[in-house]
Design an enzyme around this catalytic site. Structure first.
Site, PDB file in Angstrom:
ATOM      1  CB  THR A 124      25.010  32.010  39.866  1.00  0.00           C
ATOM      2  OG1 THR A 124      26.209  31.314  40.012  1.00  0.00           O
ATOM      3  CG2 THR A 124      23.922  31.269  39.081  1.00  0.00           C
ATOM      4  NE  ARG A 172      33.886  35.174  46.231  1.00  0.00           N
ATOM      5  CZ  ARG A 172      34.888  36.169  46.345  1.00  0.00           C
ATOM      6  NH1 ARG A 172      35.513  36.579  45.260  1.00  0.00           N
ATOM      7  NH2 ARG A 172      35.368  36.052  47.457  1.00  0.00           N
ATOM      8  CE  LYS A 173      33.925  39.808  36.867  1.00  0.00           C
ATOM      9  NZ  LYS A 173      32.465  39.177  37.170  1.00  0.00           N
ATOM     10  CB  ALA A 231      41.159  39.252  43.224  1.00  0.00           C
ATOM     11  CB  ILE A 291      47.812  35.078  48.740  1.00  0.00           C
ATOM     12  CG1 ILE A 291      46.905  35.042  50.031  1.00  0.00           C
ATOM     13  CG2 ILE A 291      48.315  36.441  48.475  1.00  0.00           C
ATOM     14  CD1 ILE A 291      47.762  34.846  51.142  1.00  0.00           C
ATOM     15  CE1 TYR A 312      25.258  44.185  27.249  1.00  0.00           C
ATOM     16  CE2 TYR A 312      24.548  46.442  27.206  1.00  0.00           C
ATOM     17  CZ  TYR A 312      24.634  45.221  27.921  1.00  0.00           C
ATOM     18  OH  TYR A 312      24.094  45.239  29.118  1.00  0.00           O
TER      19      TYR A 312
END
Length: 267
Positions: free
Chosen positions: A60, A92-93, A95, A97, A217
């Site tokens: 998601t 959510r990635k 990135a 601290i 792809y």
């Protein structure tokens, strides 16, 4: 790459989340993760209701939803995960601290740590990101949680390769039970040091070669034979003119056949 079955890997895995995922993959005979980037909760839940039987994981991006609410989105989503036996991965990635990501993971509107079995992070800020996220999970839930590190991306011109990828793998080694694997295009090794990382690969398509925004792809066979454990498919499942039920079954079968081929090949 791992040539063991998902079940045998589940039995010895250091992570409870990874073990649970590997077991249900074998039970449901699927290594398909559906990536559903839609803008309404209603559309999301309808797609999940259709695709639920064919997937092991739902990916998601809840910040895309115009009408997100904990009660209206998360609660029914968790009920569907229970009904169809799949895990949830909020892409959510992270990135930032350690302290910032801990707050982003546990707080705000989304409270991701409370409901998402798996999330992911970039390695750009160093190993503190792993410690911060793990601490956040421990503070808000007793449920097991897992983290994927972003080692390689499927987009054209991505900077995540070479030394960056190597550095990300080193960060993953800092926590064996919380870091369960990678978002990657290839196998990331680690087995000789006792790690059994799950490799999840985006940018998988049976029909398309790419899009105008830099996505590239690769075929199911290509990624699974190269070491991927879970294929992440998005628009291939539900883009205009596609029937999610038909495509879900098609990708599930293709992924499972490729996995069977890999584990039965002479080593």
């Amino acid at each position: 790459m791992s040539t063991k079955s998902y079940t045998s890997r589940a039995e010895t895995h250091a992570s409870p989340v990874a073990s649970k995922l590997l077991r249900l993959m074998d039970e449901k005979k699927t290594n398909l993760c559906a990536s559903l980037d839609v803008r309404s909760t209603d559309e999301l839940l309808k797609l999940v209701e259709t695709l639920g039987p064919y997937i092991c994981l739902l990916k998601t991006h809840v910040d895309i939803l115009d009408d997100f609410s904990y009660e209206g989105t998360v609660v029914p989503l968790k009920a569907l995960a229970e009904k169809y036996k799949f895990l949830i991965f909020e892409d959510r990635k992270f990135a930032d601290i350690g302290n910032t990501v801990k707050l982003q993971y546990t707080s705000g509107v989304y409270r991701i740590a409370e409901w998402s079995d798996i999330t992911n992070a970039h390695g750009v800020t160093g190993a503190g990101i792993v410690a911060g996220l793990k601490q956040g999970a421990q503070e808000v839930t007793k449920e097991p949680r897992g983290l994927l590190m972003l080692a390689e991306l499927s987009s054209k011109g991505s900077l995540a390769h070479g030394e960056y990828t190597k550095g990300t793998v080193d960060i993953a080694k800092s926590d064996k039970d919380f870091v369960i694997g990678f978002i990657a295009q290839n196998d990331m090794g680690g087995r000789e040091e006792g790690f059994d990382w799950l490799i999840m690969t985006p940018g998988v398509g049976l029909d398309d070669k790419g899009d105008a925004l830099g996505q590239q792809y690769r075929t199911v066979d290509e990624v699974v034979s190269g070491g991927s454990d879970i294929i992440i498919v998005g628009r291939g499942l539900f883009a205009k003119g596609r029937d999610p039920k038909v495509e879900g079954e098609r990708y599930r079968n293709a992924g499972w056949e490729a996995y069977q081929k890999r584990i039965s090949a002479p080593h």
